[in-house]
Scaffold this active site. Structure first.
Site, PDB file in Angstrom:
ATOM      1  N   GLY A   7      46.245  -7.682   9.884  1.00  0.00           N
ATOM      2  CA  GLY A   7      47.359  -6.820   9.524  1.00  0.00           C
ATOM      3  C   GLY A   7      48.148  -6.447  10.759  1.00  0.00           C
ATOM      4  N   MET A  11      52.152  -0.617  12.377  1.00  0.00           N
ATOM      5  CA  MET A  11      51.045  -0.050  13.144  1.00  0.00           C
ATOM      6  C   MET A  11      50.222  -1.146  13.815  1.00  0.00           C
ATOM      7  SD  MET A  11      50.631   3.424  12.982  1.00  0.00           S
ATOM      8  CE  MET A  11      48.915   3.923  12.736  1.00  0.00           C
ATOM      9  N   ASP A  30      47.950 -12.234  10.092  1.00  0.00           N
ATOM     10  CA  ASP A  30      48.830 -11.570   9.134  1.00  0.00           C
ATOM     11  C   ASP A  30      49.345 -12.619   8.162  1.00  0.00           C
ATOM     12  OD1 ASP A  30      50.475  -8.708   9.054  1.00  0.00           O
ATOM     13  OD2 ASP A  30      51.662 -10.362   8.248  1.00  0.00           O
ATOM     14  N   ARG A  31      49.633 -12.190   6.946  1.00  0.00           N
ATOM     15  CA  ARG A  31      50.185 -13.136   5.975  1.00  0.00           C
ATOM     16  C   ARG A  31      51.525 -13.687   6.436  1.00  0.00           C
ATOM     17  NH1 ARG A  31      50.065 -10.226   0.261  1.00  0.00           N
ATOM     18  NH2 ARG A  31      51.021  -8.616   1.565  1.00  0.00           N
ATOM     19  N   LYS A 164      41.112  12.148   8.553  1.00  0.00           N
ATOM     20  CA  LYS A 164      42.521  11.735   8.593  1.00  0.00           C
ATOM     21  C   LYS A 164      43.261  12.224   7.356  1.00  0.00           C
ATOM     22  CE  LYS A 164      46.173   9.385   9.998  1.00  0.00           C
ATOM     23  NZ  LYS A 164      46.961   9.025   8.832  1.00  0.00           N
ATOM     24  N   HIS A 167      44.060  15.783   7.956  1.00  0.00           N
ATOM     25  CA  HIS A 167      45.155  15.778   8.940  1.00  0.00           C
ATOM     26  C   HIS A 167      46.493  15.578   8.241  1.00  0.00           C
ATOM     27  CE1 HIS A 167      47.997  13.351  11.324  1.00  0.00           C
ATOM     28  NE2 HIS A 167      47.591  14.024  12.387  1.00  0.00           N
ATOM     29  N   ASN A 168      46.561  14.596   7.343  1.00  0.00           N
ATOM     30  CA  ASN A 168      47.820  14.319   6.661  1.00  0.00           C
ATOM     31  C   ASN A 168      48.208  15.439   5.709  1.00  0.00           C
ATOM     32  OD1 ASN A 168      47.652  11.914   8.051  1.00  0.00           O
ATOM     33  ND2 ASN A 168      48.299  10.680   6.317  1.00  0.00           N
ATOM     34  N   GLU A 171      49.783  17.964   7.816  1.00  0.00           N
ATOM     35  CA  GLU A 171      51.102  17.429   8.172  1.00  0.00           C
ATOM     36  C   GLU A 171      52.114  17.706   7.063  1.00  0.00           C
ATOM     37  OE1 GLU A 171      52.352  12.956   7.822  1.00  0.00           O
ATOM     38  OE2 GLU A 171      51.195  13.232   9.661  1.00  0.00           O
ATOM     39  N   TYR A 172      51.705  17.516   5.808  1.00  0.00           N
ATOM     40  CA  TYR A 172      52.594  17.805   4.678  1.00  0.00           C
ATOM     41  C   TYR A 172      53.099  19.245   4.758  1.00  0.00           C
ATOM     42  CZ  TYR A 172      51.638  13.703   1.643  1.00  0.00           C
ATOM     43  OH  TYR A 172      51.567  12.461   1.092  1.00  0.00           O
TER      44      TYR A 172
END
Length: 291
Positions: A7, A11, A30-31, A164, A167-168, A171-172
């Site tokens: 991937g 990122m 990666d594709r 995580k 964390h997000n 963040e919201y």
């Protein structure tokens, strides 16, 4: 060390470059053949020396599950798979069990840093057995920010993605607070330069933060965010945070309200959601909807 990286998007591509700058060998798949170093997972695994470490950086859900399933057939006992995407922590337990049956280790890693991570480093939260974490440690050290902080072995399998996720969720709520304040400042006649008010908060105030810096960046690009539609997506992790709060009877009123505000943005053109959309684009390169 050698690393296989699956991937190579916004990122993953930058992570490959940062790891290489630290002196490690990265073989990426990666594709999109234009981004890849090899043409298949089979070729990627074949180019790595045992014990292998393969880092998966693809969207959560079926893409991650499919990749883990394929790696389970290609890797050997003693190898390790790292899921660095935004998977739900409950999926980590399933992946670890599937791989353990073949003697393959598993580490989950929440990664924060967005499009700025190449230069600034990535905050890393990882979960798994110490033996498996140790095999990945040189890569964690390469990706983290300079200094003593920025990465943590959060606990057992699932702990990294759970951390995580929280964390997000935070963040919201932080983005929502900035957005609400910005809309109120824009609304009143007495404040004539909202952008410079935001800029003045960057030094010496208790609300200064990287998100505030990014808000100022967005306002420098479009002072009143006139070019944006007041619509903001949610990545799913805000929902999972609220669901986990319900399961554990933990009150999260601010995070829950910020998630529901995103839902409201899909019913009308919300001024606050212009700022949310602008911030998400600034830190993560997420798409925005233009008017």
């Amino acid at each position: 060390m050698e690393l296989g990286l699956v991937g190579l998007g916004k990122m993953g591509g930058n992570m490959r470059e940062r790891i290489r700058r630290a002196g490690h060998t990265v073989i990426g798949y990666d594709r999109n053949a234009d981004l890849a170093d090899v043409h298949s997972l089979e070729e990627l695994v074949g180019k790595l020396s045992a014990p292998r470490v393969v880092w998966v950086m693809v969207p959560a859900g079926e893409p991650t599950q499919s990749t883990v399933d394929q790696l389970a057939e290609l890797l050997e006992p003693g190898d390790v798979v790292v899921d660095g995407g935004n998977s739900r922590w409950t999926d980590d337990e399933k992946h670890a069990e599937e791989l353990a049956a073949k003697g393959i280790g598993f580490v989950d890693c929440g990664v924060s840093g967005g499009v700025w991570g190449l230069e600034n480093g990535y905050a890393l939260m990882y979960g798994g057995d110490a033996e498996n974490v140790a095999k990945v440690q040189p890569v964690f050290d390469a990706l983290k920010p300079e200094g003593d902080f920025g990465s943590v072995h959060a606990g057992k399998v699932g702990a990294g993605h759970f951390a995580k996720m929280v964390h997000n969720g935070i963040e919201y709520a932080m983005m929502q607070a900035y957005a609400e304040g910005w809309e109120l400042l824009e609304k009143v006649d007495s404040v004539t330069d909202v952008r410079e008010v935001f800029r003045s908060w960057q030094e010496g105030t208790v609300i200064r933060s990287w998100l505030l810096d990014l808000a100022v960046n967005a306002l420098d690009e479009d002072e009143h965010l006139d070019g944006l539609r007041g619509y903001a997506q949610d990545s799913g992790e805000g929902r999972w945070t609220v669901e986990a709060a319900i399961d554990n009877a933990v009150p999260l009123p601010a995070i829950t309200a910020s998630l529901f505000a995103r839902f409201a943005s899909r019913q009308a053109d919300s001024p606050q959601m212009k700022m949310i959309a602008a911030l998400r684009n600034q830190f993560g390169g997420h798409a925005v909807e233009k008017k």
